[in-house]
Design a protein around this motif. Structure first.
Motif, mmCIF file in Angstrom:
data_model
loop_
_atom_site.group_PDB
_atom_site.id
_atom_site.type_symbol
_atom_site.label_atom_id
_atom_site.label_comp_id
_atom_site.label_asym_id
_atom_site.label_seq_id
_atom_site.Cartn_x
_atom_site.Cartn_y
_atom_site.Cartn_z
ATOM 1 N N THR A 1 -2.751 -13.683 0.434
ATOM 2 C CA THR A 1 -2.440 -13.227 1.784
ATOM 3 C C THR A 1 -3.084 -14.183 2.781
ATOM 4 O O THR A 1 -3.808 -15.109 2.395
ATOM 5 C CB THR A 1 -2.975 -11.805 2.017
ATOM 6 N N ASP A 2 -2.846 -13.956 4.067
ATOM 7 C CA ASP A 2 -3.428 -14.822 5.094
ATOM 8 C C ASP A 2 -4.952 -14.784 5.078
ATOM 9 O O ASP A 2 -5.613 -15.746 5.473
ATOM 10 C CB ASP A 2 -2.930 -14.409 6.481
ATOM 11 N N SER A 3 -5.518 -13.668 4.634
ATOM 12 C CA SER A 3 -6.973 -13.517 4.681
ATOM 13 C C SER A 3 -7.622 -13.474 3.304
ATOM 14 O O SER A 3 -8.831 -13.291 3.200
ATOM 15 C CB SER A 3 -7.334 -12.236 5.442
ATOM 16 N N GLY A 4 -6.845 -13.652 2.233
ATOM 17 C CA GLY A 4 -7.413 -13.607 0.890
ATOM 18 C C GLY A 4 -6.357 -13.324 -0.151
ATOM 19 O O GLY A 4 -5.458 -14.128 -0.378
ATOM 20 N N TYR A 5 -6.423 -12.143 -0.763
ATOM 21 C CA TYR A 5 -5.415 -11.784 -1.764
ATOM 22 C C TYR A 5 -5.359 -10.273 -1.930
ATOM 23 O O TYR A 5 -6.266 -9.540 -1.517
ATOM 24 C CB TYR A 5 -5.690 -12.458 -3.110
ATOM 25 N N VAL A 6 -4.270 -9.812 -2.519
ATOM 26 C CA VAL A 6 -4.087 -8.399 -2.822
ATOM 27 C C VAL A 6 -3.873 -8.252 -4.324
ATOM 28 O O VAL A 6 -3.207 -9.080 -4.957
ATOM 29 C CB VAL A 6 -2.900 -7.800 -2.031
ATOM 30 N N LEU A 7 -4.484 -7.217 -4.898
ATOM 31 C CA LEU A 7 -4.312 -6.887 -6.309
ATOM 32 C C LEU A 7 -3.885 -5.429 -6.422
ATOM 33 O O LEU A 7 -4.378 -4.574 -5.679
ATOM 34 C CB LEU A 7 -5.616 -7.083 -7.087
ATOM 35 N N GLU A 8 -2.986 -5.159 -7.339
ATOM 36 C CA GLU A 8 -2.609 -3.780 -7.620
ATOM 37 C C GLU A 8 -2.429 -3.636 -9.123
ATOM 38 O O GLU A 8 -1.896 -4.538 -9.785
ATOM 39 C CB GLU A 8 -1.323 -3.398 -6.889
ATOM 40 N N LYS B 1 0.834 -1.194 0.000
ATOM 41 C CA LYS B 1 0.000 0.000 0.000
ATOM 42 C C LYS B 1 0.874 1.251 0.000
ATOM 43 O O LYS B 1 1.630 1.500 0.939
ATOM 44 C CB LYS B 1 -0.934 0.002 1.207
ATOM 45 N N ASP B 2 0.776 2.036 -1.062
ATOM 46 C CA ASP B 2 1.577 3.243 -1.190
ATOM 47 C C ASP B 2 1.193 4.255 -0.111
ATOM 48 O O ASP B 2 0.044 4.306 0.344
ATOM 49 C CB ASP B 2 1.352 3.852 -2.578
ATOM 50 N N ASP B 3 2.155 5.084 0.293
ATOM 51 C CA ASP B 3 1.884 6.093 1.321
ATOM 52 C C ASP B 3 0.755 7.033 0.903
ATOM 53 O O ASP B 3 0.005 7.523 1.758
ATOM 54 C CB ASP B 3 3.150 6.905 1.610
ATOM 55 N N PHE B 4 0.622 7.277 -0.396
ATOM 56 C CA PHE B 4 -0.457 8.160 -0.848
ATOM 57 C C PHE B 4 -1.819 7.574 -0.484
ATOM 58 O O PHE B 4 -2.722 8.300 -0.057
ATOM 59 C CB PHE B 4 -0.375 8.380 -2.358
ATOM 60 N N TYR B 5 -1.976 6.267 -0.640
ATOM 61 C CA TYR B 5 -3.256 5.632 -0.323
ATOM 62 C C TYR B 5 -3.611 5.797 1.156
ATOM 63 O O TYR B 5 -4.786 5.859 1.522
ATOM 64 C CB TYR B 5 -3.216 4.150 -0.676
ATOM 65 N N LYS B 6 -2.601 5.853 2.004
ATOM 66 C CA LYS B 6 -2.844 5.956 3.442
ATOM 67 C C LYS B 6 -3.444 7.308 3.832
ATOM 68 O O LYS B 6 -3.927 7.471 4.951
ATOM 69 C CB LYS B 6 -1.546 5.705 4.209
ATOM 70 N N TYR C 1 -5.519 -0.126 -5.993
ATOM 71 C CA TYR C 1 -4.925 -1.082 -5.058
ATOM 72 C C TYR C 1 -6.061 -1.680 -4.244
ATOM 73 O O TYR C 1 -6.894 -0.944 -3.701
ATOM 74 C CB TYR C 1 -3.921 -0.377 -4.142
ATOM 75 N N GLU C 2 -6.120 -3.016 -4.150
ATOM 76 C CA GLU C 2 -7.251 -3.667 -3.485
ATOM 77 C C GLU C 2 -6.776 -4.792 -2.575
ATOM 78 O O GLU C 2 -5.986 -5.647 -2.987
ATOM 79 C CB GLU C 2 -8.229 -4.224 -4.524
ATOM 80 N N GLU C 3 -7.268 -4.788 -1.335
ATOM 81 C CA GLU C 3 -7.064 -5.884 -0.389
ATOM 82 C C GLU C 3 -8.387 -6.625 -0.249
ATOM 83 O O GLU C 3 -9.399 -6.036 0.141
ATOM 84 C CB GLU C 3 -6.616 -5.356 0.972
ATOM 85 N N VAL C 4 -8.374 -7.913 -0.564
ATOM 86 C CA VAL C 4 -9.599 -8.701 -0.616
ATOM 87 C C VAL C 4 -9.598 -9.754 0.483
ATOM 88 O O VAL C 4 -8.618 -10.490 0.658
ATOM 89 C CB VAL C 4 -9.753 -9.390 -1.991
ATOM 90 N N SER C 5 -10.690 -9.810 1.233
ATOM 91 C CA SER C 5 -10.903 -10.889 2.192
ATOM 92 C C SER C 5 -11.671 -11.996 1.481
ATOM 93 O O SER C 5 -12.773 -11.776 0.976
ATOM 94 C CB SER C 5 -11.698 -10.380 3.396
ATOM 95 N N ASP C 6 -11.079 -13.180 1.410
ATOM 96 C CA ASP C 6 -11.692 -14.314 0.712
ATOM 97 C C ASP C 6 -11.215 -15.588 1.394
ATOM 98 O O ASP C 6 -10.021 -15.891 1.390
ATOM 99 C CB ASP C 6 -11.280 -14.302 -0.765
ATOM 100 N N LEU D 1 -16.290 -12.915 1.273
ATOM 101 C CA LEU D 1 -15.812 -11.984 0.245
ATOM 102 C C LEU D 1 -16.145 -10.553 0.640
ATOM 103 O O LEU D 1 -17.303 -10.218 0.894
ATOM 104 C CB LEU D 1 -16.437 -12.289 -1.120
ATOM 105 N N SER D 2 -15.131 -9.724 0.708
ATOM 106 C CA SER D 2 -15.263 -8.277 0.887
ATOM 107 C C SER D 2 -13.934 -7.658 0.483
ATOM 108 O O SER D 2 -12.940 -8.365 0.306
ATOM 109 C CB SER D 2 -15.619 -7.911 2.338
ATOM 110 N N ALA D 3 -13.902 -6.344 0.330
ATOM 111 C CA ALA D 3 -12.665 -5.726 -0.157
ATOM 112 C C ALA D 3 -12.556 -4.272 0.276
ATOM 113 O O ALA D 3 -13.556 -3.558 0.375
ATOM 114 C CB ALA D 3 -12.595 -5.810 -1.682
ATOM 115 N N TYR D 4 -11.321 -3.857 0.529
ATOM 116 C CA TYR D 4 -10.960 -2.447 0.624
ATOM 117 C C TYR D 4 -10.289 -2.067 -0.689
ATOM 118 O O TYR D 4 -9.431 -2.802 -1.189
ATOM 119 C CB TYR D 4 -9.973 -2.204 1.765
ATOM 120 N N LEU D 5 -10.653 -0.914 -1.228
ATOM 121 C CA LEU D 5 -10.083 -0.473 -2.500
ATOM 122 C C LEU D 5 -9.641 0.980 -2.388
ATOM 123 O O LEU D 5 -10.381 1.821 -1.871
ATOM 124 C CB LEU D 5 -11.111 -0.644 -3.618
#
Length: 365
Positions: free
Chosen positions: A162-169, A31-36, A81-86, A65-69
């Protein structure tokens, strides 16, 4: 006079650089600092919960299934940039949209009556992680209706479990985003365009459900621009998500659905889940009443509401401060006015501090 003109010119250049700074975000799954710095839909950050399921099927809960984007833009790229819970990451189908993936549907010019949709997709796994017979189901930003002959390369995307699903960028060049009659999108502050995000869920051998950001939560965002939400490019490389359609004027009735809860990432939510719980209602299906057990981990305000599949509040079961402990509540199949509601699938959603979880309930009259 010459000095004044020089000063005005320099200020203009500085303002242009500020408004259209090249972000050069590294596509590395971090996760880039800009996204934070982003806080919600008004500046480019979305929460897409299981409650945002569509007619492909609604996931069991936010862990299914859920996601932060997070998203951003500069003169060259549209970044996501997306963190997915799956709970189960799968790629075992030769058809790309039948696998775990992110789909992006864009209407480059929502003021143009042409209904063509530009689309691209990034699947959760790559060729090294899946059998050769399903390689056709892998999609690494191959897009339909490209505006140019240029194609995305490995430098334009990243994917990892990831431990809880996957990350996509990913990053998309603005020059790519267009169709024969529309686009490409012009990358400047004030530009608006139609867009829909959709994550698919494959827990067995094919897609079983999807979550979505759009104006109308249906699979048909792939071929119907009238179901798209609206994105507006803002100053400072940020953008705004509006859950309403420019062309039709239709708006999603509960835009708060996509506001990120207190936890700022999927990993944070997994940690919070150890202290909170919303259990499946019982009996289910039910008539006339059902019981919902839940656990509160911290002394906090708790809300438990019942919603229909369009995200509209039907009944509020709990809305008060509660100390840590295990509790039960009941829903008797009525709305806020005490009227019986018809048979169908309803969502019970619990929100308390950083915790949020949704379950499906089926009422049979």
């Amino acid at each position: 006079m010459n000095r004044i003109l020089l000063l005005v010119t320099l200020l203009t250049v500085v303002l242009c650089i500020t408004s259209f700074a090249q972000l050069n975000i590294a596509i590395d799954g971090q996760k880039d600092d800009f996204y934070k710095t982003l806080t919600g839909p008004d500046d480019g950050h979305l929460w897409i919960p299981s409650a945002a399921g569509n007619d492909n099927g609604i996931p069991d809960d936010d862990w299914d299934l859920s996601a932060y984007l997070w998203s951003a833009w500069d003169e060259t790229y549209f970044y996501v940039y997306e963190e997915v819970s799956d709970e189960r990451v799968n790629q075992n189908n030769a058809t790309n949209w039948q696998n775990d993936c992110l789909e992006i549907k864009i209407d480059p010019d929502p003021y143009n009556a042409d209904g063509t949709v530009w689309a691209t997709r990034l699947t959760a796994l790559d060729s090294a992680d899946v059998p050769e017979n399903v390689w056709n189901g892998i999609d690494n930003l191959f897009a339909e209706a490209w505006a140019t002959t240029e194609r995305a390369t490995r430098a334009d995307y990243f994917k990892a479990e990831t431990d809880s699903g996957y990350v996509l960028e990913l990053r998309l060049k603005w020059d790519w985003i267009g169709t024969t009659l529309k686009g490409p999108v012009v990358p400047e502050a004030g530009t608006d365009f139609g867009l829909a995000y959709m994550n698919h869920d494959n827990d067995d051998a094919a897609r079983e459900g999807s979550i979505e950001w759009a104006t109308v939560l249906v699979d048909a965002v792939w071929n119907n621009c009238g179901n798209h939400g609206t994105v507006i490019l803002l100053e400072g490389n940020k953008l705004q998500y509006l859950a309403e359609n420019i062309r039709t004027g239709e708006a999603y009735p509960n835009p708060e659905l996509w506001i990120p809860p207190g936890a700022s990432s999927v990993s944070d939510r997994v940690a919070v889940a150890r202290d909170y719980a919303l259990h499946q209602n019982y009996p289910n299906p039910f008539n006339p009443a059902t019981t919902i057990d839940y656990h509160v981990g911290l002394d906090a305000h708790v809300q438990i509401g019942v919603y229909n599949l369009r995200g509209q509040l039907i009944d509020m079961l709990v809305d008060r401060q509660q100390p840590p402990g295990t509790y039960s509540t009941q829903w008797r199949g009525i709305d806020l006015n005490g009227n019986d509601v018809p048979s169908g699938v309803y969502l019970v959603r619990m929100v308390s501090g950083p915790f949020e979880r949704t379950r499906k309930m089926t009422l049979v009259r």
